[in-house]
Design a protein around this motif. Structure first.
Motif, PDB file in Angstrom:
ATOM      1  N   TYR A  16       0.812  -1.215   0.000  1.00  0.00           N
ATOM      2  CA  TYR A  16       0.000   0.000   0.000  1.00  0.00           C
ATOM      3  C   TYR A  16       0.848   1.269   0.000  1.00  0.00           C
ATOM      4  CZ  TYR A  16      -4.248  -2.672   1.143  1.00  0.00           C
ATOM      5  OH  TYR A  16      -5.320  -3.538   1.121  1.00  0.00           O
ATOM      6  N   VAL A  17       2.115   1.160   0.363  1.00  0.00           N
ATOM      7  CA  VAL A  17       2.923   2.355   0.607  1.00  0.00           C
ATOM      8  C   VAL A  17       3.040   3.220  -0.634  1.00  0.00           C
ATOM      9  CG1 VAL A  17       5.192   3.213   1.283  1.00  0.00           C
ATOM     10  CG2 VAL A  17       4.185   1.263   2.489  1.00  0.00           C
ATOM     11  N   ALA A  18       3.333   2.610  -1.792  1.00  0.00           N
ATOM     12  CA  ALA A  18       3.533   3.381  -3.026  1.00  0.00           C
ATOM     13  C   ALA A  18       2.275   4.160  -3.402  1.00  0.00           C
ATOM     14  CB  ALA A  18       3.951   2.456  -4.161  1.00  0.00           C
ATOM     15  N   SER A  19       1.109   3.523  -3.294  1.00  0.00           N
ATOM     16  CA  SER A  19      -0.127   4.214  -3.674  1.00  0.00           C
ATOM     17  C   SER A  19      -0.457   5.336  -2.693  1.00  0.00           C
ATOM     18  CB  SER A  19      -1.284   3.220  -3.756  1.00  0.00           C
ATOM     19  OG  SER A  19      -1.520   2.598  -2.505  1.00  0.00           O
ATOM     20  N   VAL A  20      -0.166   5.127  -1.408  1.00  0.00           N
ATOM     21  CA  VAL A  20      -0.395   6.179  -0.413  1.00  0.00           C
ATOM     22  C   VAL A  20       0.507   7.374  -0.689  1.00  0.00           C
ATOM     23  CG1 VAL A  20      -0.127   6.761   2.030  1.00  0.00           C
ATOM     24  CG2 VAL A  20      -1.273   4.642   1.376  1.00  0.00           C
ATOM     25  N   LYS A  21       1.784   7.119  -0.952  1.00  0.00           N
ATOM     26  CA  LYS A  21       2.717   8.208  -1.261  1.00  0.00           C
ATOM     27  C   LYS A  21       2.268   8.964  -2.501  1.00  0.00           C
ATOM     28  CE  LYS A  21       7.095   7.304  -1.212  1.00  0.00           C
ATOM     29  NZ  LYS A  21       8.359   6.577  -1.493  1.00  0.00           N
ATOM     30  N   LYS A  22       1.836   8.249  -3.522  1.00  0.00           N
ATOM     31  CA  LYS A  22       1.406   8.896  -4.770  1.00  0.00           C
ATOM     32  C   LYS A  22       0.193   9.785  -4.538  1.00  0.00           C
ATOM     33  CE  LYS A  22      -0.099   7.879  -9.502  1.00  0.00           C
ATOM     34  NZ  LYS A  22      -0.396   6.805 -10.492  1.00  0.00           N
ATOM     35  N   ARG A  23      -0.791   9.277  -3.790  1.00  0.00           N
ATOM     36  CA  ARG A  23      -2.006  10.049  -3.574  1.00  0.00           C
ATOM     37  C   ARG A  23      -1.720  11.310  -2.759  1.00  0.00           C
ATOM     38  NH1 ARG A  23      -5.799  12.819  -5.095  1.00  0.00           N
ATOM     39  NH2 ARG A  23      -7.587  13.087  -3.677  1.00  0.00           N
ATOM     40  N   ILE A  24      -0.933  11.185  -1.710  1.00  0.00           N
ATOM     41  CA  ILE A  24      -0.643  12.349  -0.880  1.00  0.00           C
ATOM     42  C   ILE A  24       0.218  13.357  -1.630  1.00  0.00           C
ATOM     43  CG2 ILE A  24       0.474  13.114   1.258  1.00  0.00           C
ATOM     44  CD1 ILE A  24      -0.474  10.530   2.548  1.00  0.00           C
ATOM     45  N   SER A  25       1.107  12.879  -2.490  1.00  0.00           N
ATOM     46  CA  SER A  25       1.899  13.789  -3.320  1.00  0.00           C
ATOM     47  C   SER A  25       0.999  14.575  -4.267  1.00  0.00           C
ATOM     48  CB  SER A  25       2.944  12.994  -4.107  1.00  0.00           C
ATOM     49  OG  SER A  25       3.725  13.855  -4.903  1.00  0.00           O
ATOM     50  N   GLN A  26      -0.039  13.923  -4.813  1.00  0.00           N
ATOM     51  CA  GLN A  26      -0.990  14.623  -5.681  1.00  0.00           C
ATOM     52  C   GLN A  26      -1.709  15.735  -4.921  1.00  0.00           C
ATOM     53  OE1 GLN A  26      -3.457  11.365  -6.910  1.00  0.00           O
ATOM     54  NE2 GLN A  26      -2.264  10.927  -8.752  1.00  0.00           N
TER      55      GLN A  26
END
Length: 342
Positions: A16-26
């Protein structure tokens, strides 16, 4: 700080880490963070998500962007039901670890954030609150400290609950509303109520509710409570329709306000009375929708009053959220130097 809703991001394992980082970066990019600030956000999120997995076997993160006059930022919460930490404040020191690692993660989070607080109880779990501003914040003390937590029903993109704070020289006016059901139509109802609340010139909660009732009659309706603090008389005034729980507790007095039956925008009682309660130092105002189980108790958390009020809201969410509806929490307290208080 505004009262924008939070987005819930589960962190069950490392996948889940990669998708969480991507969403918060957006979200951070949408707020207007610089490239350097985006890189710092990425590091903070990576550490927060990794800690959830390493120390608690998973949990969830709540994220929202917010705006204040001349400022914008992110609020990040990680919440778990893991083993907890005996001495949470010590964990921000570099080299301190409970998992045999180098122990630099929380220290890095503290250095890269404008605010970082860790609350934990052994056997209960841990809450980590982080705020990161677009630019260095300027402290502007206010007489009223308040925080909100608004989380959509799992699977929904918008929240049907909403809250608003309106401060004038003589009054603090608060609204917490819950649009019927959930999803876009519930969101439309509560946003229409917030707009009517903003524009209403009345200072009496019952009059404000009647104004909202007339203004939202083309929506599906909502339940809601209005609280007004009168700075001249040092009194709380309240009126509510529907199942919003409002609790005012202090050293000498604790009061649960019982709302009227009805739906704002559809049917409200012919007679609506305001309920008055004097101000006491140390009073805490807590309001919540029926997204929380009714038997919640905010006094069960040792020393939590020393932390940002968001920590208390997150603790109640952690223990009492039904996860079958939108969830809203509002927590506030008057500072001793506000208005006529000395």
């Amino acid at each position: 700080m505004d009262n924008s809703p939070h987005e819930r991001l589960p962190v069950a394992d490392r996948s889940y880490v990669a998708s969480v980082k991507k969403r918060i970066s957006q979200i951070a990019a949408g707020v207007g963070f610089s490239a350097q600030r985006l890189a710092e956000v990425d590091l903070v999120v990576a550490e927060m998500a990794s800690n959830l997995i390493k120390h608690a076997g998973g949990g969830e993160m709540l994220i929202r962007h917010f705006r204040t006059p001349g400022q914008a930022g992110l609020e990040l919460l990680s919440i778990d039901k893991g083993p907890g930490i005996a001495d949470p404040n010590r964990m921000f020191q570099d080299g301190v670890s409970t998992a045999g690692t180098l122990g630099h993660g929380l220290g890095a989070i503290k250095r890269l954030s404008d605010l970082a607080q860790l609350y934990s109880i052994k056997g209960w779990g841990t809450i980590l609150l982080v705020r990161i501003f677009q630019k260095p914040p300027v402290n502007t003390p206010s007489g009223f400290e308040f925080r909100s937590l608004l989380v959509p029903k799992p699977g929904e993109e918008v929240c049907g609950d909403g809250c608003y704070v309106k401060q004038t020289p003589g009054h603090i006016k608060l609204l917490l509303g819950d649009g019927l059901g959930h999803g876009p139509e519930a969101n439309k109802a509560v946003q229409a109520a917030i707009q009517a609340f903003r524009l209403c010139p009345d200072h009496q909660p019952a009059a404000i509710i009647r104004h909202m009732h007339q203004s939202v009659n083309k929506t599906r309706g909502l339940v809601g409570s209005v609280v007004v603090y009168d700075c001249q008389t040092n009194q709380w005034n309240w009126c509510g329709v529907g199942n919003i729980v409002t609790r005012l507790s202090g050293p000498m007095t604790a009061k649960n306000f019982l709302p009227y039956n009805g739906i704002i925008g559809m049917n409200v009682p012919t007679i609506l009375n305001n309920h008055v309660l004097p101000f006491e130092r140390g009073q805490l105002l807590v309001m919540c929708s029926d997204g929380l189980h009714t038997r919640w108790d905010h006094t069960r958390y040792p020393l939590i009053h020393r932390y940002d009020l968001t920590i208390l809201a997150a603790a109640l969410y952690k223990d009492y959220a039904r996860q079958t509806d939108d969830t809203s929490l509002f927590v506030g307290r008057i500072q001793r130097d506000y208005g006529g208080i000395s």
